[in-house]
Design a protein around this motif. Sequence first.
Motif, PDB file in Angstrom:
ATOM      1  N   PRO A 289      -2.918 -59.034 -29.711  1.00 61.46           N
ATOM      2  CA  PRO A 289      -2.874 -57.845 -28.858  1.00 61.46           C
ATOM      3  C   PRO A 289      -3.316 -56.568 -29.542  1.00 61.46           C
ATOM      4  CG  PRO A 289      -0.661 -58.484 -29.548  1.00 61.46           C
ATOM      5  CD  PRO A 289      -1.572 -59.598 -29.963  1.00 61.46           C
ATOM      6  N   LEU A 290      -3.089 -56.445 -30.838  1.00 61.88           N
ATOM      7  CA  LEU A 290      -3.465 -55.211 -31.532  1.00 61.88           C
ATOM      8  C   LEU A 290      -4.970 -55.149 -31.749  1.00 61.88           C
ATOM      9  CD1 LEU A 290      -0.403 -55.417 -33.847  1.00 61.88           C
ATOM     10  CD2 LEU A 290      -0.867 -53.489 -32.325  1.00 61.88           C
ATOM     11  N   SER A 291      -5.559 -56.281 -32.069  1.00 59.19           N
ATOM     12  CA  SER A 291      -7.012 -56.331 -32.187  1.00 59.19           C
ATOM     13  C   SER A 291      -7.669 -56.015 -30.849  1.00 59.19           C
ATOM     14  CB  SER A 291      -7.440 -57.720 -32.677  1.00 59.19           C
ATOM     15  OG  SER A 291      -8.827 -57.764 -32.932  1.00 59.19           O
ATOM     16  N   VAL A 322      -1.115 -63.644 -26.498  1.00 61.09           N
ATOM     17  CA  VAL A 322      -1.280 -62.202 -26.669  1.00 61.09           C
ATOM     18  C   VAL A 322      -0.118 -61.438 -26.039  1.00 61.09           C
ATOM     19  CG1 VAL A 322      -2.697 -60.223 -25.986  1.00 61.09           C
ATOM     20  CG2 VAL A 322      -3.793 -62.311 -26.845  1.00 61.09           C
ATOM     21  N   LEU A 323       0.238 -61.820 -24.834  1.00 65.00           N
ATOM     22  CA  LEU A 323       1.242 -61.076 -24.085  1.00 65.00           C
ATOM     23  C   LEU A 323       2.654 -61.255 -24.627  1.00 65.00           C
ATOM     24  CD1 LEU A 323      -0.067 -61.723 -20.456  1.00 65.00           C
ATOM     25  CD2 LEU A 323      -0.541 -59.778 -21.950  1.00 65.00           C
ATOM     26  N   ASP A 324       2.863 -62.252 -25.482  1.00 62.62           N
ATOM     27  CA  ASP A 324       4.206 -62.488 -26.032  1.00 62.62           C
ATOM     28  C   ASP A 324       4.701 -61.339 -26.898  1.00 62.62           C
ATOM     29  OD1 ASP A 324       4.079 -64.934 -24.803  1.00 62.62           O
ATOM     30  OD2 ASP A 324       3.753 -66.093 -26.635  1.00 62.62           O
ATOM     31  N   TYR A 325       3.780 -60.545 -27.453  1.00 58.71           N
ATOM     32  CA  TYR A 325       4.150 -59.547 -28.446  1.00 58.71           C
ATOM     33  C   TYR A 325       4.111 -58.119 -27.931  1.00 58.71           C
ATOM     34  CZ  TYR A 325       3.611 -63.502 -31.600  1.00 58.71           C
ATOM     35  OH  TYR A 325       3.739 -64.730 -32.216  1.00 58.71           O
ATOM     36  N   VAL A 326       3.882 -57.943 -26.637  1.00 56.39           N
ATOM     37  CA  VAL A 326       3.841 -56.595 -26.090  1.00 56.39           C
ATOM     38  C   VAL A 326       4.902 -56.428 -25.011  1.00 56.39           C
ATOM     39  CG1 VAL A 326       1.414 -56.240 -26.632  1.00 56.39           C
ATOM     40  CG2 VAL A 326       2.042 -57.194 -24.413  1.00 56.39           C
ATOM     41  N   ARG A 344      -1.799 -44.700 -22.380  1.00 48.34           N
ATOM     42  CA  ARG A 344      -0.695 -44.416 -23.301  1.00 48.34           C
ATOM     43  C   ARG A 344      -1.251 -43.898 -24.630  1.00 48.34           C
ATOM     44  NH1 ARG A 344       4.371 -47.558 -22.237  1.00 48.34           N
ATOM     45  NH2 ARG A 344       4.768 -47.092 -24.417  1.00 48.34           N
ATOM     46  N   PRO A 345      -0.471 -43.131 -25.388  1.00 47.49           N
ATOM     47  CA  PRO A 345      -0.961 -42.604 -26.670  1.00 47.49           C
ATOM     48  C   PRO A 345      -1.258 -43.710 -27.689  1.00 47.49           C
ATOM     49  CG  PRO A 345       0.987 -41.413 -25.934  1.00 47.49           C
ATOM     50  CD  PRO A 345       0.857 -42.610 -25.044  1.00 47.49           C
ATOM     51  N   GLY A 346      -2.087 -43.380 -28.651  1.00 51.90           N
ATOM     52  CA  GLY A 346      -2.423 -44.315 -29.727  1.00 51.90           C
ATOM     53  C   GLY A 346      -3.266 -45.462 -29.229  1.00 51.90           C
ATOM     54  N   LEU A 347      -2.936 -46.683 -29.657  1.00 50.19           N
ATOM     55  CA  LEU A 347      -3.681 -47.863 -29.221  1.00 50.19           C
ATOM     56  C   LEU A 347      -3.386 -48.232 -27.779  1.00 50.19           C
ATOM     57  CD1 LEU A 347      -3.483 -50.218 -32.344  1.00 50.19           C
ATOM     58  CD2 LEU A 347      -5.343 -48.679 -31.664  1.00 50.19           C
ATOM     59  N   GLY A 348      -2.386 -47.612 -27.190  1.00 48.24           N
ATOM     60  CA  GLY A 348      -2.147 -47.796 -25.771  1.00 48.24           C
ATOM     61  C   GLY A 348      -1.211 -48.919 -25.411  1.00 48.24           C
ATOM     62  N   ILE A 349      -0.577 -49.558 -26.390  1.00 51.94           N
ATOM     63  CA  ILE A 349       0.367 -50.630 -26.097  1.00 51.94           C
ATOM     64  C   ILE A 349       1.688 -50.371 -26.822  1.00 51.94           C
ATOM     65  CG2 ILE A 349      -1.441 -52.342 -25.765  1.00 51.94           C
ATOM     66  CD1 ILE A 349      -0.746 -53.488 -28.509  1.00 51.94           C
TER      67      ILE A 349
END
Length: 381
Positions: A289-291, A322-326, A344-349
């Motif tokens: 998810p971060l990538s 991917v969705l497990d960590y957000v 959303r601010p930053g990376l958005g998640i």
Amino acid sequence: MKIARVETFAVPPRWLFCRVETDDGVVGWGEPVIEGRAATVRTAVHELAELLIGKDPMRIEDHWQVMTKGSFYRGGPVLSSAVAGLDQALWDIAGKTLGVPVHVLLGGPVRERVRAYSWVGGDEPAEIADAVQAQVEAGFTAVKMNATGRMNRIASPRDIDAVVRRAATAREVLGPDRDFAIDFHGRFTVANSRRVLPYLAPLNPLFVEEPLLPEHTHLLRDVVEATPIPVATGERLYSRTDALPALQAGIAVLQPDLSHAGGISEVRRIAALAETFDVLVAPHCPLGPLSLAASLQIAFSVPNFLIQEQSIGIHYNAGAEVLDYVVDREVFRFDEGHLNRPTRPGLGIEVDEKVVRAADGRTPDWRGPIWRHPDGSFAEW
């Protein structure tokens, strides 16, 4: 505000996350990983963290310069991937501190949604028609598939026919209004690429990916000139200097990876370089998810963006998704095969930190398979 702590988490299925925290409690996240070498990159992240502790996190470019050039030996996938995750985390901190998404800091959005494609099958997708149809029904307007599994050094008629039949099946299901890309995965020689591509041209792939290994980039022009199909490459190129010969060879699509090619800072520059060659950018992202979140910040801010890879539901993701960590899964909800602009601010998640900490070290490090030709010699995976 100073950087106070850097942590890393090796999580299923094969990802590495890093967490950078400031002394006033702002947290940034990144994804520094090489598939199959997560532990090696993890060590590199903590070595680089020595350069960051106690420093101002907002000096992102200076940190990037020091991390990439502060050692006599530079470059390569391990260092570039470690820098990439830390760079993502620093941009995340900057956006959160200023209260804006990263793409706003990069000059603002140039589009409101980005087209994404979904993967179909593994190395030998036997049920290609059903798999493609499932993605069409899910709303995707583009898919990507591997051309083949192990490929003989000189393809047999049967080898060639199998590649073309898979592609033809995908085109039949997709019709004329949707796209498929076909990934050669560096498994083809120059000779094999030149033989197969003429048969694929009438099927109009969106692009053919990595027809040659990156170490054979000096031969890439021979392939480009042999086909009208747009040629793509870049997932194993880690800097502007790595990408330049491929651009000079005449590729149509460049695929830098936000977790390998120095992060947001370097990929933004790579995209600008590609623009001078009239080349489109399709960020490589079979990761977590971060990538993907970092890739989207680039996708929304560079004018020469084409399409976004993403790994939700990909065959590699056994044991975690991917969705497990957000926490906020809505940011990765597809709308007619597109992802809407994150606000959303930053990376958005928002990372589900409790889940990440519980997952750390839960599974052994993933390793890529070792393939061999029928005579026992090494074969490219």
